[in-house]
Design an enzyme around this catalytic site. Structure first.
Site, PDB file in Angstrom:
ATOM      1  N   ASP A 123     -15.524   2.228   7.338  1.00 30.35           N
ATOM      2  CA  ASP A 123     -14.205   3.001   6.581  1.00 30.35           C
ATOM      3  C   ASP A 123     -14.564   3.757   5.542  1.00 30.35           C
ATOM      4  O   ASP A 123     -14.264   4.766   5.562  1.00 30.35           O
ATOM      5  CB  ASP A 123     -13.246   2.355   6.267  1.00 30.35           C
TER       6      ASP A 123
ATOM      7  N   LYS B 208      -8.786  -1.971   5.937  1.00 25.28           N
ATOM      8  CA  LYS B 208      -8.499  -2.881   5.181  1.00 25.28           C
ATOM      9  C   LYS B 208      -8.140  -3.694   4.223  1.00 25.28           C
ATOM     10  O   LYS B 208      -8.433  -4.578   3.978  1.00 25.28           O
ATOM     11  CB  LYS B 208      -9.529  -1.297   3.462  1.00 25.28           C
TER      12      LYS B 208
ATOM     13  N   HIS C 261       0.877  -1.283   0.386  1.00 25.10           N
ATOM     14  CA  HIS C 261       0.174  -0.420  -0.058  1.00 25.10           C
ATOM     15  C   HIS C 261       0.538   1.574   0.172  1.00 25.10           C
ATOM     16  O   HIS C 261       1.924   1.755   0.656  1.00 25.10           O
ATOM     17  CB  HIS C 261      -0.593   0.373   1.280  1.00 25.10           C
TER      18      HIS C 261
ATOM     19  N   ARG D 111     -14.173  12.615   6.979  1.00 25.19           N
ATOM     20  CA  ARG D 111     -13.096  13.139   7.352  1.00 25.19           C
ATOM     21  C   ARG D 111     -12.202  14.077   5.937  1.00 25.19           C
ATOM     22  O   ARG D 111     -11.912  14.537   6.070  1.00 25.19           O
ATOM     23  CB  ARG D 111     -11.810  12.428   7.135  1.00 25.19           C
TER      24      ARG D 111
ATOM     25  N   SER E 201      -8.089   3.775   9.016  1.00 22.39           N
ATOM     26  CA  SER E 201      -8.395   3.443   7.649  1.00 22.39           C
ATOM     27  C   SER E 201      -7.925   2.646   6.652  1.00 22.39           C
ATOM     28  O   SER E 201      -8.429   1.467   5.747  1.00 22.39           O
ATOM     29  CB  SER E 201      -8.648   4.729   6.535  1.00 22.39           C
TER      30      SER E 201
END
Length: 433
Positions: free
Chosen positions: A169, A195, A90, A176, A191
Site C-alpha cells: 500500500d 492497513k 478511521h 496514486r 488502501s
C-alpha cells in the site's frame, strides 16, 4: 542456461484485461501485488493498471482479493493476547477533524483497547501525529513492544504505523498521488482496509466524510466507499460499521495543530464545541457497541473526568507533558464581520487551504509543519453576528503568509441579512453496517 525464475503472469496481459473491462483472477491479483512490491512490475506498468481500475472499476471479489494481497505483503498484528476487546476508528479526513484525540481516551476509559495507528498530513487535511507533536516531548514512533505494553497498561495508543504493515500500500499510495488516480474507490477502499485489517483490531468504525472539505465531495461516492469498506471488513472477520458525516463546514472552531489539541482537551474537560462533542460521542458509542459494550455511558465519561485521566496517562506514556504550554504563533490577523446578519456559509475546503498556507500543513512529505499556525473560528453557520464582531483569527509565525491565506478565503463565507432563516443539516447523515 538462464536460472531466472519464470513469472506466473505478464503485467501487460493483466493491464489489457482491466483496460478492456475484464476481471482479474485471484491468482493474477496476488501475483501483481507481489511482483510490484518486489520491484518486478515497474511503476509505469502499475500506473497504467491504476488508471484502468480508476476508469473501469473492480468487482467486490477483485477488491477483496486486492486488499488481502496487500495485507499479505507485510506483517499482521495480533492483539488476542491483550485479554480485552480492541476497537479502532478511521476517518477519511477533513478540515478541523481532530476527533481521534478525544475519542481514543474516551473509548479506552471503558476497558476497550484502542490501537490507533495514524499518519501525518499531506495537503490541507492535517495529520493526527502532527497535531500531537505540538505537545512537548510526545513521540509518535513506538516499537511494537512499546505499543503492546501501552495497550496493556493505559489501554490506548496513537502512534505511527510501522513500515511492516501492508508495504504494498505504501508504494501504491505514493503512485496514486502522482498519477491522478487517488479517487478510485477500489484503490481507496483497499488502501485503508489493508492497513486496518493488518493492524489486527477486532472492531472498526469508519468515519466517511462528504462535502466541500472531504476527499470525496459527493455523498453518493462517499456512500459507495463506506459500503465497500464495511463489506471488506466483514469479509475479513472484523466487526465493521461506517458513519457518513458532513464535511461541508469545518469541524469545531480550531483548524491547525496546537489549537486542535487545545480544543480536544476542552472536549475531554466536559466542554468544547457541540459538533466535536456530538461526533466524538457518536463514534465512541459505535466503537463500544461493536466491541461488546453497548450500554457504556459515554457522555458521563466526558463529564466526570475518566476520559481526561486516560488522555493524561496516554500522553505521559509517550513522553509528552499534558500540562506543558502548547506553541503559540508570533503573529495573528483577525477578520471581522462587515455588517449585522446571520453567518449562513463557511466552506470547509477554503479554510483548510488557508490553514495550510499559514504553515499548518505540508506540500511535500519531508516538509515540517508549524505547530502554532492555523485558524480559530469565532462563529459558525447559523450564528447571528454584529458588524465589527470577529469572525475568525489567522495565526502564523511569518506575517507574510496572511495575504495568500486570505486569498483562499475570498467568497468562502457569507453573512445574510438579519433574520434570515438558517437550517442546520445533521452532522451524521447515515449509518452503514
Amino acid at each position: 542456461m538462464s536460472t531466472a525464475a519464470v513469472e506466473a503472469f505478464d503485467a501487460v496481459d493483466l493491464i489489457r484485461t482491466k483496460r478492456d473491462r475484464g476481471e482479474l483472477s485471484t491468482a493474477e491479483i496476488d501475483w501483481l501485488v507481489d511482483a510490484y512490491t518486489r520491484g518486478y512490475v515497474g511503476d509505469e506498468q502499475m500506473s497504467a493498471m491504476t488508471m484502468a481500475i480508476f476508469l473501469n472499476g473492480m468487482t467486490r471479489r477483485e477488491i477483496k482479493d486486492l486488499t488481502l494481497a496487500m495485507i499479505a505483503s507485510g506483517e499482521r498484528m495480533d492483539f488476542s493476547g491483550l485479554g480485552k476487546p480492541t476497537a479502532d476508528k478511521h476517518s477519511t479526513g477533513g478540515v478541523g477533524d481532530k476527533i481521534t484525540l478525544p475519542l481514543m481516551p474516551l473509548v479506552a476509559a471503558f476497558g476497550v483497547a484502542v490501537p490507533q495507528l495514524s499518519g501525518r498530513g499531506l495537503g490541507h487535511t492535517g495529520g493526527t501525529l502532527d497535531k500531537l507533536e505540538s505537545i512537548p516531548g510526545w513521540r509518535a514512533n513506538l516499537s511494537n513492544e512499546e505499543m503492546f505494553a501501552q495497550l496493556r497498561g493505559a489501554g490506548g495508543v496513537i502512534c505511527a504505523a510501522g513500515s511492516g504493515l501492508a508495504p504494498a500500500d505504501g508504494k501504491l499510495y505514493a503512485l496514486r498521488d502522482i498519477t491522478g488516480t487517488v479517487e478510485a474507490i477500489p484503490l481507496i477502499a483497499s488502501s485503508i482496509m489493508s492497513k486496518k485489517i493488518a493492524e489486527g483490531t477486532g472492531a472498526l468504525v469508519l468515519d466517511v466524510k462528504f462535502g466541500s472539505g472531504a476527499f470525496l465531495k459527493d455523498i453518493e461516492k462517499s456512500r459507495e466507499l463506506a459500503r465497500t469498506m464495511v463489506e471488506l471488513g466483514k469479509d475479513a472477520g472484523v466487526a465493521t460499521s461506517a458513519l457518513l458525516t458532513d464535511m461541508n463546514v469545518p469541524l469545531g472552531l480550531a483548524i491547525g495543530n496546537a489549537n486542535e489539541v487545545r480544543e480536544s482537551v476542552e472536549v475531554l474537560a466536559g466542554g468544547g464545541p457541540a459538533d466535536i462533542v456530538d461526533l466524538t460521542v457518536a463514534l465512541a458509542r459505535e466503537m463500544l457497541t461493536l466491541a461488546g459494550k453497548p450500554d457504556a455511558d459515554v457522555e458521563a465519561a466526558l463529564t466526570d473526568g475518566r476520559a481526561m485521566d486516560k488522555w493524561r496517562e496516554t500522553i505521559r506514556a509517550q513522553g509528552g507533558d499534558p500540562d506543558a504550554a502548547l506553541p503559540v504563533a508570533r503573529e495573528t490577523h483577525t477578520v471581522v464581520a462587515e455588517a449585522d446578519g446571520v453567518l449562513v456559509e463557511q466552506q470547509a475546503l477554503p479554510f483548510g487551504i488557508a490553514a495550510w498556507r499559514l504553515g499548518a500543513g505540508r506540500a511535500r512529505k519531508q516538509d515540517p509543519v508549524q505547530h502554532a499556525a492555523g485558524i480559530d473560528l469565532h462563529a459558525k453557520p447559523g450564528d447571528e453576528v454584529r458588524a465589527g464582531q470577529p469572525l475568525f483569527t489567522l495565526s502564523a509565525d511569518e506575517p507574510a503568509r496572511f495575504e495568500r491565506a486570505l486569498e483562499a478565503l475570498e467568497g468562502a463565507y457569507r453573512i445574510a441579512p438579519p433574520g434570515t432563516p438558517f437550517e442546520r443539516t445533521p452532522l451524521v447523515a447515515e449509518r452503514i453496517a
